[in-house]
Each structure stands twice: as C-alpha cells, then as structure tokens.
Motif scaffolding. Structure first.
Motif: not given
Length: 545
Positions: A123-143
């Motif tokens: 329910h947001c109106d006119q929201v701008t998000i600039r430059g943000l990075t999203i990551d996980y300390l422990r990834k949701p997979f194994v490599s």
C-alpha cells in the motif's frame, strides 16, 4: 564528516546512523534500521539515507525458520510448507503505507541473517529505492566443485560455509560450466546423496564427464518470500538496486500499478554462480506500465521475468454470483488472494482452448483475508457448465517495456509475456537454458492471458533454448498457447518480430509461432538451427527477409 543534501522529496532527510545503525561494524543493525524506516514512513515526502557500507539485518524468527528448514523439519521440499497462502513470515524492513518516499542507499548493503522478506512495500505510493544491495550471510543454497565423475555418480566437494547433512533439503542441483562460463542446461531435482566425510558428497546420477571441475549449486528450497515485494502499490521505482541471493524470487510485484526498474541487477555475489533461488522478477495482476531499462540478470534459478494474470477457477456459481479461487500449484506468488475490484472486466475463458467467450463487469466483491476464495457478483449470469471455464481479470494486465538489458545464462526462459501492449527491444540474451522470449498462456500454471500488440525487435539471442524451459524447440522466440486443444484457435494477436539475431546451437528452430493472427516476421537473422521458423495455427502471417 558527512554532508547530507536533501536529494528528493519535500520532507526531511533521515539518516539511519542517527538511529544507531553502524555500517561495517559487524553488529546487528535491525532495530535501528526499523526505527529509521518507521520515522521515514510517518509523513510523506521524506528521504531515508543509508551511508555507504554493510548493515546487518538479523531476525530471530527468520533465523529459526532457516534453521528448521536446514534441519529437515519442513521436509525434502520446504516450499510446500513455507510458500503457502498467508503463511507467517518476517518482514526485514517494512515500508507499508509509505508515500512519496525516497530511499538513498548507494553503495549500501543489507546483509540478511535468517530467511525473510528483506524489503516489503505494501500500500505504498511513489516510493523510489536507489542503490540498495540485498545479500545473505549464509546463502540459501550450498556450493561446491565436481571433483570426480563416474558412469553413475559424481562427487562434489562443498565449501566450509554450511555442512551438508542427511536431513538438509537439497531440492535442485545445477552446474556452472566454468570453461564455457555458462549454466549447464539440465538441472537435477532432489538428487540422491551419499555423505563421504569432510563435506564431500557423492550424488547418484549420471552426468557428462566434461562437468568435472564445474561449480555446483544446490538449493535448500524453491519458492519463499521475495527479496523485494511490491504489493498493492502505485508508482514504485527500483533504481540501481542489486540482489545477490534470496530463498525465493528477487522482485515480486502483485496487484500494483506503474513499476519502473532502472538498472536493476540480479546476479550472484562474488565467489558464487547462483543468484536468487527462483525467478529474478515476477509480476502478476498489475496494471499501468511495467518498464525494465538497462537491467542485468544472471544465474537466477528461473525466468528473468514473468508478467501475467491468473485464470481463476469458478468454484461455485449461482446466476451472476460466483466464488473464485486461483488453483495454480503455488497459489499466487505473493501468497495473497487475487481480488478483483468493482468495475474490473473479467473474461470468461474456455478451459480446453483458452479461448475467450465473453466479458463481464464486476459489480460486487466479497473477500476477507486470509481466505483464499473470493466472492464476486458479475454484470450478467454465468453459464451453467462452470467447470468448462475460467475467469480472468483483464483489467489487471500491464503494458510491458523491456529494453537495453542483458539476460546472461540462467535456468529457464528469459522473458515470459502474458500481457498486452508489449515492447521488447535492444536486449542481449545469452545461455538461457530455455527459449529466450516466450509469448504464451500456460494453463498448467493458470497464467495468462494471450498476448496482443507485441513488438520484439533488435534483440540478440545466443546459445539459448537447449534445456530446461525450452518451448517448442525454439532457440529465440516462441509464440505459443499451452492448452489441451490448440488445433484451430488464433489467440495471440498483432505480433511483430523484427530485426532480431538468433544464434542457435542445433535447436529445432529459431522462432516458433502458434495460435496467433496478424503476425509479421521481418529482418530476422537465424543461424545454427535446423529450421529458421515453425508455424502452427497461424492466420494472417507475413514473413519477409
């Protein structure tokens, strides 16, 4: 000394560090960030400012969920529990109700601990998000790395990040061919494991010997919450946002209007080849304009984007009153009901062919969360044999513009088009395991509608369509209807495929067109395919050099 400038809006600038958040110190910033978000959302026109650096977003309930999943408490396929209608989950930063808000977060990273929805826009109106990075300390997979290959097995040495156990869910395994710098086109689902000690695992499955040395990623789940949810919102912009990992999709838009994605980047973190576990982006039941500009996608576990509405099942009907429900295998991807509005137009669609029969207006709506069924009253009575039909809300189908972007080696298709008024131009597709561009309704997923007024031009498609997600053998473009009877329907309409370069690798065809009318192919260059084009049930077709 930091000097702040009011970059956008007419309100105040709120610095997250003023609320106790400290980048790069390794401490938990969650409560400070949430306090800053609450203040930023309290009045319209504010700017939320993140100084450069990494912020820890840690939540005990999210960590508990992750632990329970990895311990096998949710079973071999956790999606069946954690990705269900109205299932409780943690919102990392909740921007619900924000108006005219700008988030300035250039070179700022949210490092998540625990499975959550890091950014929630409801329910947001006119929201701008600039430059943000999203990551996980422990990834949701194994490599790990393939260290040995035999006729019936292969061994993988996993890293120290997470120990693979007998109970840990391993849902899908993929190979990144390091020598070719691309994803191997065939994944393995629920691979049978044998623990060899020291985090080395033997998988009982035959693979080509050339995959020795490849990097392996094995997901701990398929769908869960997205990294960014855009729900019931208007005029949302994500600019220079990066998503490195998420136990689900990257961006989900649902029941929203006018979304702009500028230089959105969904790609693996350094040292990894897997990005989001499922789709990079997914938009359902939206309207207005959905625009991708200069975006980059790589290594996600499913399509770069899928834009559609839902074929709703008519559960019951009496005259003009009906009860509807989305019967897709995973419900809606926001896990809330697809609720029409008074005045929306709904098309009655024949299940067998997906052919539209007639259009109704919605005159009344009845729904209370968390119910999955929705009651509607329509402008006219429904037919008696309701089991032969779906209802589709055609008001909630956005215009799609996808331009100047790169989709590089990932699982499944690049772009799925199930909407109207579409422009796809000046993009590079490389190594999609599925067909690069798929224009088509899918009854199996209850996703539609058929497309209308579509222009696909000046795109380059290289090495696509060799595995999972291939549509009718097409390397580059498929225009298709997935239904039980496609023998004599012309549903897609006004399709122009112009000046595209398709470089196949022995694919059956470069372009497939089916169940369409008023179709123009001109200036396309197709090489490396058995046939340039294939057609099925096409009316008013023009093919020119």
């Amino acid at each position: 000394m930091t000097i702040l400038v009011a970059i956008a809006g007419f309100g105040k600038t709120i610095d997250v560090t003023a609320y106790g958040a400290r980048p790069n110190d390794g401490s938990d910033d969650t409560q400070a960030l949430r306090a800053a978000v609450r203040e930023a959302c309290a009045t319209p026109g504010n700017t939320l400012y993140f100084p450069k650096g990494t912020y820890i977003l840690r939540d005990s309930a999210a960590l508990d969920l992750e632990c329970r999943v990895l311990n096998g408490e949710m079973g071999a396929n956790p999606e069946r529990t954690i990705f269900t209608p109205y299932y409780p989950y943690v919102k990392g930063l909740d921007f619900s109700g924000a108006q005219q808000l700008t988030v300035e977060a250039r070179q700022a990273t949210l490092m998540c601990e625990g499975w959550m929805e890091p950014v929630s826009l409801d329910h947001c109106d006119q929201v701008t998000i600039r430059g943000l990075t999203i990551d996980y300390l422990r990834k949701p997979f194994v490599s790990g790395e393939v260290t040995a290959v035999t006729a019936e097995t292969f061994d993988v040495q996993f890293g120290d990040e997470t120990a693979v156990t007998e109970k840990m869910p391993l849902t899908r395994l993929t190979f990144w061919e390091n020598r070719n710098n691309r994803l191997y086109p065939e994944p393995i689902y629920f691979p049978k494991r044998e623990l060899l000690g020291n985090n080395k695992v033997r998988f009982h499955h035959a693979i080509p010997e050339r995959l020795k040395g490849s990097t392996v990623s094995v997901l701990n789940s398929f769908h869960f919450r997205p990294a960014i949810l855009i729900l019931r919102s208007v005029a949302t912009v994500l600019e220079d946002v990066t998503i490195h990992a998420q136990p689900g999709m990257g961006v989900v838009g649902f029941d929203s209007k006018d979304i702009g994605l500028k230089r959105l980047s969904i790609k693996p973190a350094n040292g990894y080849v897997q990005a989001t576990n499922t789709d990079a982006t997914h938009f359902a039941c939206c309207e207005g304009t959905l625009r991708f500009q200069g975006c980059y996608f790589q290594g996600q576990g499913d399509d770069a984007t899928n834009v559609h509405g839902y074929y709703q099942t008519i559960v019951s009907a009496e005259g003009s009153r009906a009860t509807l429900k989305v019967m897709a295998g995973t419900y809606t991807h926001a896990q809330v009901a697809d609720v029409p509005r008074v005045g929306d137009e709904m098309e009655l669609v024949e299940r067998r062919t997906l052919r539209p029969i007639r259009t109704y207006k919605v005159t009344e709506v009845r729904h209370e969360a968390p119910k999955t069924e929705v009651g509607v009253t329509l402008s006219e009575p429904l037919p008696n044999e309701i089991s032969n039909y779906y209802l589709m809300n055609v008001t909630k189908l956005p215009r799609l513009i996808f331009e100047d972007s790169v989709i590089n080696s990932h699982l499944a298709r690049g772009i799925l088009v199930k909407t109207r008024n579409v422009e796809i131009r000046n993009n590079l597709f490389r190594g999609c395991t599925g067909t690069a561009i798929h224009i088509g309704a899918e009854v199996n997923w209850h996703e539609g509608m058929h497309a209308k007024n579509v222009v696909v031009e000046n795109n380059v498609m290289v090495g696509c369509g060799k595995g999972a997600g291939n549509q009718a053998g097409a390397a580059g473009i498929s225009v298709i209807i997935e239904a039980s009877d496609t023998s004599a329907t012309y549903l897609h309409e006004n399709i122009v495929l112009r000046d595209n370069l398709i470089l196949g690798e022995g694919n059956p065809c470069g372009i497939y067109v089916g169940n369409a009318k008023n179709v123009t192919l001109t200036g396309n260059k197709i090489v490396g395919c058995e046939r340039e084009t294939r057609f099925h049930s096409v009316d008013e077709l023009s093919v020119r050099p």
